[in-house]
Write a protein that holds these residues in place. Structure first.
Motif, PDB file in Angstrom:
ATOM      1  N   VAL A  48      22.208  54.535  17.158  1.00 10.64           N
ATOM      2  CA  VAL A  48      22.297  55.920  17.384  1.00 10.64           C
ATOM      3  C   VAL A  48      23.296  56.685  16.724  1.00 10.64           C
ATOM      4  CG1 VAL A  48      22.135  57.787  19.028  1.00 10.64           C
ATOM      5  CG2 VAL A  48      20.974  55.946  19.452  1.00 10.64           C
ATOM      6  N   ALA A  49      23.113  57.642  15.779  1.00  7.40           N
ATOM      7  CA  ALA A  49      24.265  58.316  15.097  1.00  7.40           C
ATOM      8  C   ALA A  49      24.365  59.823  15.344  1.00  7.40           C
ATOM      9  CB  ALA A  49      24.100  57.865  13.502  1.00  7.40           C
ATOM     10  N   GLU A  50      25.385  60.558  15.577  1.00  7.94           N
ATOM     11  CA  GLU A  50      25.584  61.972  15.825  1.00  7.94           C
ATOM     12  C   GLU A  50      25.363  62.543  14.436  1.00  7.94           C
ATOM     13  OE1 GLU A  50      28.813  65.335  17.357  1.00  7.94           O
ATOM     14  OE2 GLU A  50      29.357  63.015  17.159  1.00  7.94           O
ATOM     15  N   LEU A  51      24.549  63.579  14.278  1.00  8.03           N
ATOM     16  CA  LEU A  51      24.449  64.048  12.943  1.00  8.03           C
ATOM     17  C   LEU A  51      25.523  65.306  12.965  1.00  8.03           C
ATOM     18  CD1 LEU A  51      22.807  65.099  10.405  1.00  8.03           C
ATOM     19  CD2 LEU A  51      21.656  66.814  11.759  1.00  8.03           C
ATOM     20  N   ILE A  52      26.370  65.288  11.887  1.00  9.20           N
ATOM     21  CA  ILE A  52      27.626  66.151  11.746  1.00  9.20           C
ATOM     22  C   ILE A  52      27.447  67.138  10.389  1.00  9.20           C
ATOM     23  CG2 ILE A  52      29.220  64.734  13.252  1.00  9.20           C
ATOM     24  CD1 ILE A  52      30.400  63.817  10.652  1.00  9.20           C
ATOM     25  N   ASN A  53      28.251  68.107  10.375  1.00 10.78           N
ATOM     26  CA  ASN A  53      28.366  68.831   9.012  1.00 10.78           C
ATOM     27  C   ASN A  53      29.237  67.897   7.986  1.00 10.78           C
ATOM     28  OD1 ASN A  53      26.532  70.894   9.601  1.00 10.78           O
ATOM     29  ND2 ASN A  53      28.381  71.680  10.773  1.00 10.78           N
ATOM     30  N   LYS A  54      28.716  68.137   6.695  1.00  7.16           N
ATOM     31  CA  LYS A  54      29.636  67.513   5.683  1.00  7.16           C
ATOM     32  C   LYS A  54      31.131  67.753   5.572  1.00  7.16           C
ATOM     33  CE  LYS A  54      29.393  69.342   1.763  1.00  7.16           C
ATOM     34  NZ  LYS A  54      28.840  70.243   0.966  1.00  7.16           N
ATOM     35  N   ILE A 113      23.334  60.035   5.328  1.00 10.49           N
ATOM     36  CA  ILE A 113      24.120  58.840   5.069  1.00 10.49           C
ATOM     37  C   ILE A 113      24.878  58.523   6.563  1.00 10.49           C
ATOM     38  CG2 ILE A 113      26.194  58.128   4.071  1.00 10.49           C
ATOM     39  CD1 ILE A 113      25.724  60.671   1.862  1.00 10.49           C
ATOM     40  N   THR A 114      24.532  57.331   7.057  1.00  7.00           N
ATOM     41  CA  THR A 114      24.949  57.088   8.266  1.00  7.00           C
ATOM     42  C   THR A 114      26.344  56.072   8.088  1.00  7.00           C
ATOM     43  OG1 THR A 114      22.690  57.194   9.308  1.00  7.00           O
ATOM     44  CG2 THR A 114      24.565  55.841  10.486  1.00  7.00           C
ATOM     45  N   PHE A 115      27.518  56.340   8.490  1.00  4.71           N
ATOM     46  CA  PHE A 115      28.549  55.610   8.403  1.00  4.71           C
ATOM     47  C   PHE A 115      29.467  55.528   9.800  1.00  4.71           C
ATOM     48  CE2 PHE A 115      29.406  60.047   7.764  1.00  4.71           C
ATOM     49  CZ  PHE A 115      30.341  60.321   8.343  1.00  4.71           C
ATOM     50  N   ASN A 116      30.363  54.518   9.865  1.00  2.00           N
ATOM     51  CA  ASN A 116      30.993  54.207  11.075  1.00  2.00           C
ATOM     52  C   ASN A 116      32.313  55.068  11.141  1.00  2.00           C
ATOM     53  OD1 ASN A 116      31.111  52.654  13.385  1.00  2.00           O
ATOM     54  ND2 ASN A 116      32.233  51.123  12.530  1.00  2.00           N
ATOM     55  N   THR A 117      32.685  55.417  12.279  1.00  2.00           N
ATOM     56  CA  THR A 117      33.807  56.015  12.620  1.00  2.00           C
ATOM     57  C   THR A 117      34.489  55.388  13.578  1.00  2.00           C
ATOM     58  OG1 THR A 117      33.232  57.915  14.059  1.00  2.00           O
ATOM     59  CG2 THR A 117      32.999  58.066  11.767  1.00  2.00           C
ATOM     60  N   THR A 118      35.845  55.820  13.984  1.00  2.00           N
ATOM     61  CA  THR A 118      36.513  55.360  15.229  1.00  2.00           C
ATOM     62  C   THR A 118      35.720  55.970  16.578  1.00  2.00           C
ATOM     63  OG1 THR A 118      38.138  57.166  15.310  1.00  2.00           O
ATOM     64  CG2 THR A 118      38.660  54.890  14.373  1.00  2.00           C
ATOM     65  N   ASP A 119      34.855  57.190  16.428  1.00  2.00           N
ATOM     66  CA  ASP A 119      34.228  57.868  17.528  1.00  2.00           C
ATOM     67  C   ASP A 119      32.744  57.460  17.458  1.00  2.00           C
ATOM     68  OD1 ASP A 119      36.432  59.485  18.082  1.00  2.00           O
ATOM     69  OD2 ASP A 119      35.998  60.772  16.257  1.00  2.00           O
ATOM     70  N   GLY A 120      32.595  56.444  16.807  1.00  4.73           N
ATOM     71  CA  GLY A 120      31.048  55.757  16.697  1.00  4.73           C
ATOM     72  C   GLY A 120      30.220  56.015  15.321  1.00  4.73           C
ATOM     73  N   ALA A 121      29.122  55.989  15.267  1.00  3.58           N
ATOM     74  CA  ALA A 121      28.237  56.130  14.127  1.00  3.58           C
ATOM     75  C   ALA A 121      28.072  57.677  13.952  1.00  3.58           C
ATOM     76  CB  ALA A 121      26.914  55.254  14.034  1.00  3.58           C
ATOM     77  N   LYS A 122      28.238  58.165  12.595  1.00  4.51           N
ATOM     78  CA  LYS A 122      27.876  59.481  12.338  1.00  4.51           C
ATOM     79  C   LYS A 122      27.140  59.523  11.202  1.00  4.51           C
ATOM     80  CE  LYS A 122      31.075  60.883  15.176  1.00  4.51           C
ATOM     81  NZ  LYS A 122      30.763  60.946  16.500  1.00  4.51           N
ATOM     82  N   SER A 178      31.879  51.399   5.141  1.00  4.23           N
ATOM     83  CA  SER A 178      31.719  51.895   6.118  1.00  4.23           C
ATOM     84  C   SER A 178      30.077  52.381   6.291  1.00  4.23           C
ATOM     85  CB  SER A 178      32.312  53.357   6.571  1.00  4.23           C
ATOM     86  OG  SER A 178      31.900  54.151   5.588  1.00  4.23           O
ATOM     87  N   LEU A 179      29.410  52.202   5.359  1.00  5.08           N
ATOM     88  CA  LEU A 179      27.982  52.292   5.412  1.00  5.08           C
ATOM     89  C   LEU A 179      27.182  51.655   6.432  1.00  5.08           C
ATOM     90  CD1 LEU A 179      27.125  53.259   1.841  1.00  5.08           C
ATOM     91  CD2 LEU A 179      27.802  54.704   3.545  1.00  5.08           C
TER      92      LEU A 179
END
Length: 94
Positions: free
Chosen positions: A8-14, A53-62, A88-89
């Protein structure tokens, strides 16, 4: 099975990508996504079509919905010089 089926990935703005620390995915998906990456560049450049594009961050998947401008050896480049490391993809769809 696509990574998105289990993540589950949070949708964020570019424009918000810079606000997140991007880290390597738990396992590399670059080889399985190679064809999709090349297609995303073509869709972005020739048809101005967006990719998710789904990628990994320290805050989880974005995930971000945007056009892919260029594929470099280790990065995807988006508009305004935004770079996402291939390592990170988690998934890519269009």
């Amino acid at each position: 099975m696509d990574a998105m089926n289990t993540i589950v990935a949070e949708l964020i703005n570019k424009e918000d990508i810079k606000n997140h620390k991007i880290i390597d995915a738990p396992e590399s998906h670059v080889n399985e996504l190679r064809y999709k990456l090349q297609s995303a560049v073509r869709l972005g450049n020739e048809f101005k079509s967006k990719s998710v594009i789904t990628f990994n961050t320290t805050d989880g998947a974005k995930r971000v919905e945007t056009t892919v401008w260029m594929l470099a050896e280790n990065y995807l480049q988006l508009k305004n010089g935004i770079m996402i490391p291939l390592s990170s993809l988690l998934d890519l769809d269009y």
